[in-house]
Design a protein around this motif. Structure first.
Motif, mmCIF file in Angstrom:
data_model
loop_
_atom_site.group_PDB
_atom_site.id
_atom_site.type_symbol
_atom_site.label_atom_id
_atom_site.label_comp_id
_atom_site.label_asym_id
_atom_site.label_seq_id
_atom_site.Cartn_x
_atom_site.Cartn_y
_atom_site.Cartn_z
ATOM 1 N N GLU A 33 0.839 -1.197 0.000
ATOM 2 C CA GLU A 33 0.000 0.000 0.000
ATOM 3 C C GLU A 33 0.876 1.250 0.000
ATOM 4 O O GLU A 33 1.896 1.309 0.690
ATOM 5 C CB GLU A 33 -0.882 -0.036 1.240
ATOM 6 N N HIS A 34 0.464 2.273 -0.771
ATOM 7 C CA HIS A 34 1.302 3.458 -0.932
ATOM 8 C C HIS A 34 0.442 4.712 -0.995
ATOM 9 O O HIS A 34 -0.661 4.683 -1.546
ATOM 10 C CB HIS A 34 2.140 3.347 -2.214
ATOM 11 N N VAL A 35 0.948 5.811 -0.433
ATOM 12 C CA VAL A 35 0.258 7.096 -0.505
ATOM 13 C C VAL A 35 0.902 7.927 -1.607
ATOM 14 O O VAL A 35 2.100 8.226 -1.550
ATOM 15 C CB VAL A 35 0.335 7.849 0.839
ATOM 16 N N LYS A 88 1.494 0.555 9.332
ATOM 17 C CA LYS A 88 1.889 -0.731 8.764
ATOM 18 C C LYS A 88 1.112 -0.929 7.474
ATOM 19 O O LYS A 88 -0.014 -1.426 7.473
ATOM 20 C CB LYS A 88 1.610 -1.871 9.744
ATOM 21 N N PRO A 89 1.694 -0.523 6.322
ATOM 22 C CA PRO A 89 0.965 -0.629 5.046
ATOM 23 C C PRO A 89 0.563 -2.065 4.739
ATOM 24 O O PRO A 89 1.296 -3.016 5.055
ATOM 25 C CB PRO A 89 1.982 -0.098 4.024
ATOM 26 N N ALA A 90 -0.601 -2.215 4.143
ATOM 27 C CA ALA A 90 -1.060 -3.537 3.724
ATOM 28 C C ALA A 90 -0.169 -4.073 2.612
ATOM 29 O O ALA A 90 0.428 -3.306 1.848
ATOM 30 C CB ALA A 90 -2.505 -3.456 3.259
ATOM 31 N N GLU A 91 -0.095 -5.386 2.519
ATOM 32 C CA GLU A 91 0.643 -6.035 1.445
ATOM 33 C C GLU A 91 -0.247 -7.079 0.781
ATOM 34 O O GLU A 91 -1.190 -7.590 1.380
ATOM 35 C CB GLU A 91 1.922 -6.687 1.971
ATOM 36 N N ALA A 92 0.057 -7.351 -0.466
ATOM 37 C CA ALA A 92 -0.703 -8.352 -1.215
ATOM 38 C C ALA A 92 0.206 -8.958 -2.270
ATOM 39 O O ALA A 92 1.241 -8.385 -2.639
ATOM 40 C CB ALA A 92 -1.936 -7.727 -1.860
#
Length: 371
Positions: A33-35, A88-92
């Motif tokens: 996930e990124h802003v 803690k950004p999500a990951e996939a």
């Protein structure tokens, strides 16, 4: 004033380190996930920003595209961004399944993919990834062949504008209808070797809904394809599109490119006709895609922020009275081609009377064009 003959055409130098184009093949990466940065770089809409690296023609002409991408990483969001950077950004896991619109040098790449959230955060789902990879933007400038393109800045600009549009559409409740569902902005890394040293480069992407349908462009410009639908139904679909555009504008965004190439049509499955005759096809849903030149009013300069606000959406009569719909080709009656009056009469019939109660009062004097 310099003459065209004064300019010297420029071509990128040989770039043996540049990896083969990856997006036409199946591969798997981990995305995070990124802003995105605030939208920038769209002339007359979003301001240009000065990046922390040299983008002058003189400097760019000394680089290969690999050198440019390695030395000029993507920009990050400023502290004043509207979005909050998650702790803690999500990951996939993203698996590219097949290309949709990919080509070395085309700019953003579109691929169909399967996304599997990590750490049990959800079930796998199908999506379209729009990938903004500066290594596969065109280093040559199509509009000014004597100048190179700062592809890293171009990719960041495209990413920032489209991410802002989808975030706005999601926040205002317009995704999943006339606009596709939006699954956020992400980043991933790919390896690259430069001057004998292995690097990891960051690539940005957006995830949006996969529409199992057909691009309206493919139906508009072939008479036989358009005639698979009744004229009454075609005009009903057109009315839905104009209404959808009016409602997006009312929410505070202008897509600025309402053309068949940017509209996906989800069709009802073709049913067997017991009488053995072909039944007219039916559109279940029209979806407007591609927000790369869109304007989110509250993020734009004052000239764009100043717009008349109404309690209800503007009536499509107001928005399209003087706008030719000839670009919709065979989707509209052929009597409309070059005949604005016929189109205007349909707008009044479709969006006037009781139907007008769904919109703000028409603000213009409705003078029909000459036939």
């Amino acid at each position: 004033m310099p003459l065209w003959s004064d300019f010297h055409f420029w071509s990128p130098p040989e770039d043996p380190e540049r990896p083969p184009f990856p997006y036409a093949s199946v591969f798997t990466v981990t995305i995070t996930e990124h802003v995105p940065p605030r939208p920038f770089g769209l002339p007359s809409v979003y301001p240009f920003i000065e990046p922390p690296y040299d983008t002058s023609d003189e400097h760019l002409k000394t680089l290969t595209q690999t050198e440019l991408v390695v030395s000029c990483p993507p920009l990050e969001a400023d502290d004043d961004t509207d979005s909050v950077v998650p702790e803690k950004p999500a990951e996939a896991t993203l698996k590219v399944e097949r290309p949709i619109a990919v080509e070395d040098g085309r700019g953003p790449q579109l691929v169909a993919c399967t996304v599997t959230p990590q750490n049990g955060q959800g079930k796998p789902f199908q999506a379209v990834a729009k990938i903004f990879d500066p290594l596969y933007y065109s280093f040559e400038n199509e509009n000014a062949p004597h100048r190179p393109v700062a592809t890293t800045l171009a990719a960041d600009s495209d990413y920032s504008i489209e991410a802002a549009a989808y975030a706005h559409l999601q926040k205002t409740g317009h995704t999943g209808g006339f606009a596709p569902e939006y699954y956020g902005s992400w980043t991933f890394t790919l390896p690259i070797r430069h001057r004998g040293i292995q690097h990891e480069r960051h690539v940005r992407l957006l995830l949006i809904e996969y529409i199992d349908g057909v691009c309206m462009r493919d139906l508009c410009y072939r008479e036989s394809a358009a005639l698979g639908f009744t004229e009454e139904h075609r005009l009903d679909v057109l009315a839905r599109i104009l209404d959808g555009d009016a409602r997006l504008e009312h929410s505070g965004i202008n897509q600025r490119d309402l053309l068949p190439r940017n509209i996906m049509l989800k069709l009802e499955p073709e049913a067997e006709d017991p009488l053995g005759k072909g039944r007219p096809r039916v559109v279940q849903r029209a979806v407007l895609i591609d927000y790369n030149i869109s304007v989110v009013y509250h993020l734009a300069p004052e000239a764009w922020k100043y717009r008349k606000s109404t309690e209800l959406p503007l009536n499509p009569i107001d928005l399209f009275w003087s706008t030719s719909l000839d670009d919709f080709g065979y989707w509209v009656p052929q009597s409309w081609q070059g005949n604005r009056r016929a189109q205007q009469e349909w707008l009044i019939e479709r969006f006037g009377g009781q139907n007008a109660l769904a919109y703000a009062p028409v603000s213009r004097e409705l003078e029909l064009d000459d036939a």
